[in-house]
Design a protein around this motif. Structure first.
Motif, PDB file in Angstrom:
ATOM      1  N   LEU A 117       0.828  -1.208   0.000  1.00 40.03           N
ATOM      2  CA  LEU A 117       0.000   0.000   0.000  1.00 40.03           C
ATOM      3  C   LEU A 117       0.863   1.259   0.000  1.00 40.03           C
ATOM      4  N   PHE A 118       1.975   1.229   0.736  1.00 36.32           N
ATOM      5  CA  PHE A 118       2.885   2.373   0.747  1.00 36.32           C
ATOM      6  C   PHE A 118       3.372   2.693  -0.664  1.00 36.32           C
ATOM      7  N   VAL A 119       3.807   1.653  -1.386  1.00 35.52           N
ATOM      8  CA  VAL A 119       4.357   1.856  -2.728  1.00 35.52           C
ATOM      9  C   VAL A 119       3.282   2.380  -3.682  1.00 35.52           C
ATOM     10  N   VAL A 120       2.096   1.766  -3.644  1.00 37.51           N
ATOM     11  CA  VAL A 120       0.997   2.204  -4.517  1.00 37.51           C
ATOM     12  C   VAL A 120       0.634   3.660  -4.232  1.00 37.51           C
ATOM     13  N   ALA A 121       0.525   4.004  -2.953  1.00 39.15           N
ATOM     14  CA  ALA A 121       0.170   5.378  -2.576  1.00 39.15           C
ATOM     15  C   ALA A 121       1.235   6.363  -3.045  1.00 39.15           C
ATOM     16  N   ALA A 122       2.499   5.975  -2.939  1.00 40.63           N
ATOM     17  CA  ALA A 122       3.584   6.865  -3.362  1.00 40.63           C
ATOM     18  C   ALA A 122       3.539   7.121  -4.865  1.00 40.63           C
ATOM     19  N   ILE A 123       3.251   6.081  -5.644  1.00 41.62           N
ATOM     20  CA  ILE A 123       3.173   6.239  -7.102  1.00 41.62           C
ATOM     21  C   ILE A 123       2.018   7.160  -7.480  1.00 41.62           C
ATOM     22  N   ILE A 124       0.846   6.918  -6.876  1.00 37.09           N
ATOM     23  CA  ILE A 124      -0.320   7.758  -7.170  1.00 37.09           C
ATOM     24  C   ILE A 124      -0.044   9.209  -6.787  1.00 37.09           C
TER      25      ILE A 124
END
Length: 488
Positions: A117-124
């Protein structure tokens, strides 16, 4: 009988001992009593605490990036409050749900999900074309953090022996402030050397995503489900396998033929008997410390901007104040066993009140020199990280048995997120009509209330986990068996 008294010599090896496990308490006793310092165990603890690096980096990155976000999307005071508090709403949602899942399906699965979730949120967030997408990214980041804290802190508590348990649990704020200081310094470099301008917040989110990805890879390499949780669910053979793999000890199972009945622990247990004051203490600390930090600490660049005219100098001043927070976090870890978590809380809240009053009056009266203001803010933050910034979560982690630990930590952290949301909103809304000085004077009430409640609610974990307490048998049988032969 402790686990140490159930060691036998292994005849197949010259001096290798065999650990005999007959019930979950043997697993708890072995880990709580063992002096072994296994490398794999240390790596598991490090990867658990490392998630606080992402949390700290993200917090400081957004804090430093708020001015550029406001300019990029021309945000109003309400929209700024919504943006900064969106991560708090995500944490609030996930802390309660995530805490339940951490206890229900295990630490390891949630341990990996939150980093994704951290990685996905950072990309968005880094690629967000508009304000709405930034809010979505912040919310997802909050969900990841809300899941991670109960999982990661449970791992730390369940992988350390009694003598070092409070010390390691208290180190979560140390990792948080490593990232805070580093993030502010990188923000300064990006502005002064990189010339990123109003794209600062995008760069900070992207770097946070890279950091989270590195932690995911490390966790996939070394992480195991905790033997504590496996034993509490009746999976003694799986717990034995983890002990053999992590500690290098041969384990023999001498368990009853029939699996024990699963115990359902109602949520109301947190508000009954001996658990009531533990819940009150940990939740009130988390609420008031979050309120004051996310109103004062998070907006330090804004406060420093009032003291200094140059934004770059204000960022360096903020980094200097955060270094004081790092020093406080070091002291908190070193003195956790000697001073006790409750006393650290009282010291921290007790110093925060006069610090906020002094700087508030100084700004109102117009006699606060910038350097003096930075020093007083540094004292405030050092007291904060020495005490309530870390003790609320630490007390929650160490106050409940394995079956309740995830939910108990999630409950305490979730209540803290309510305070964080209030802090996110309170500061910008009060700052406009009241000014900085009067706002700080009002916010001094938060640590004052926190101090008074902690003064009267007397509880401090001994360093041993609740599994070692006498007659600690929470829950009611469900009738469903648990164990190696039971359906999982």
């Amino acid at each position: 009988m402790g686990a140490e008294s159930r060691h036998r010599r292994d005849p197949s090896g010259p001096a290798r001992e065999t650990l005999v496990i007959r019930n979950p308490r043997d697993v708890y006793n072995f880990i709580n009593d063992t002096p072994r310092k296994a490398t794999r165990n240390r790596l598991m603890i490090f990867t658990a605490l490392a998630s606080l690096l992402v949390d700290g980096w993200d917090t400081a990155g957004l804090s430093a990036g708020v001015p550029s976000l406001v300019e990029t999307f021309e945000l109003s005071a309400f929209e700024t409050g919504l943006l900064t508090s969106s991560i708090g709403f995500g944490m609030l949602f996930a802390a309660f749900v995530g805490g339940h899942l951490v206890d229900r399906i295990g630490r390891l699965r949630m341990f990996l999900l939150d980093m994704v979730l951290f990685v996905v949120a950072a990309i968005i967030g880094a690629l967000a074309p508009n304000f709405a997408m930034v809010v979505v990214a912040r919310f997802l980041m909050g969900v990841g953090i809300g899941i991670d804290v109960p999982a990661a802190m449970s791992v730390v508590a369940e992988q350390t022996n009694t003598r070092r348990k409070r010390t390691f649990v208290n180190q979560h704020m140390l990792f948080f402030y490593y990232a805070i200081v580093g993030s502010y310094l990188i923000s300064w470099l990006l502005l002064e050397v990189g010339g990123v301008g109003n794209s600062l917040w995008r760069w900070q989110m992207a770097i946070g995503g890279v950091l989270a990805f590195i932690i995911i890879v490390t966790r996939l390499t070394v992480a195991e489900e905790t033997a504590f949780w496996l034993a509490s669910r009746g999976h003694l053979r799986s717990a034995a396998g983890v002990i053999e793999k992590v500690y290098g000890v041969k384990v023999t199972i001498e368990a009853p033929a029939q699996p024990r009945a699963e115990r359902r622990i109602p949520f109301t247990y947190f508000f009954r008997g001996k658990y009531l004051k533990r819940t009150i203490l940990s939740t009130e600390i988390n609420f008031f410390q979050s309120l004051v930090y996310f109103a004062v600490g998070f907006y330090l660049p804004v406060t420093a901007g009032v003291l200094f005219d140059d934004p770059a100098v204000a960022l360096l001043g903020t980094a200097a104040v955060q270094c004081a927070g790092l020093v406080g976090a070091v002291f908190a870890s070193v003195f956790a066993n000697r001073v006790g978590l409750r006393r650290e809380t009282l010291i921290g809240f007790g110093v925060e009140v006069p610090a906020l009053v002094v700087i508030g009056i100084g700004v109102v009266q117009g006699w606060m020199p910038p350097f003096v203001g930075i020093v007083v803010l540094a004292i405030f933050l050092m007291a904060h990280t020495l005490g309530p910034a870390q003790t609320g979560v630490s007390i929650a982690v160490l106050s409940y048995p394995t079956e309740m630990r995830g939910r108990g930590t999630g409950l305490s952290y979730g209540v803290g997120r309510i305070g964080a949301i209030a802090g996110f909103y309170v500061f910008p809304l009060l700052l406009a009509p009241l000014g900085l000085g009067n706002t700080l004077l009002l916010l001094a009430l938060a640590p004052l209330f926190g101090f008074l409640i902690a003064l009267f609610v007397k509880w401090d974990p001994t360093g041993a986990t609740s599994e070692t307490e006498e007659s600690d048998e929470p829950g009611e049988p469900t009738g469903r068996p648990v164990g190696e032969g039971a359906a999982r």
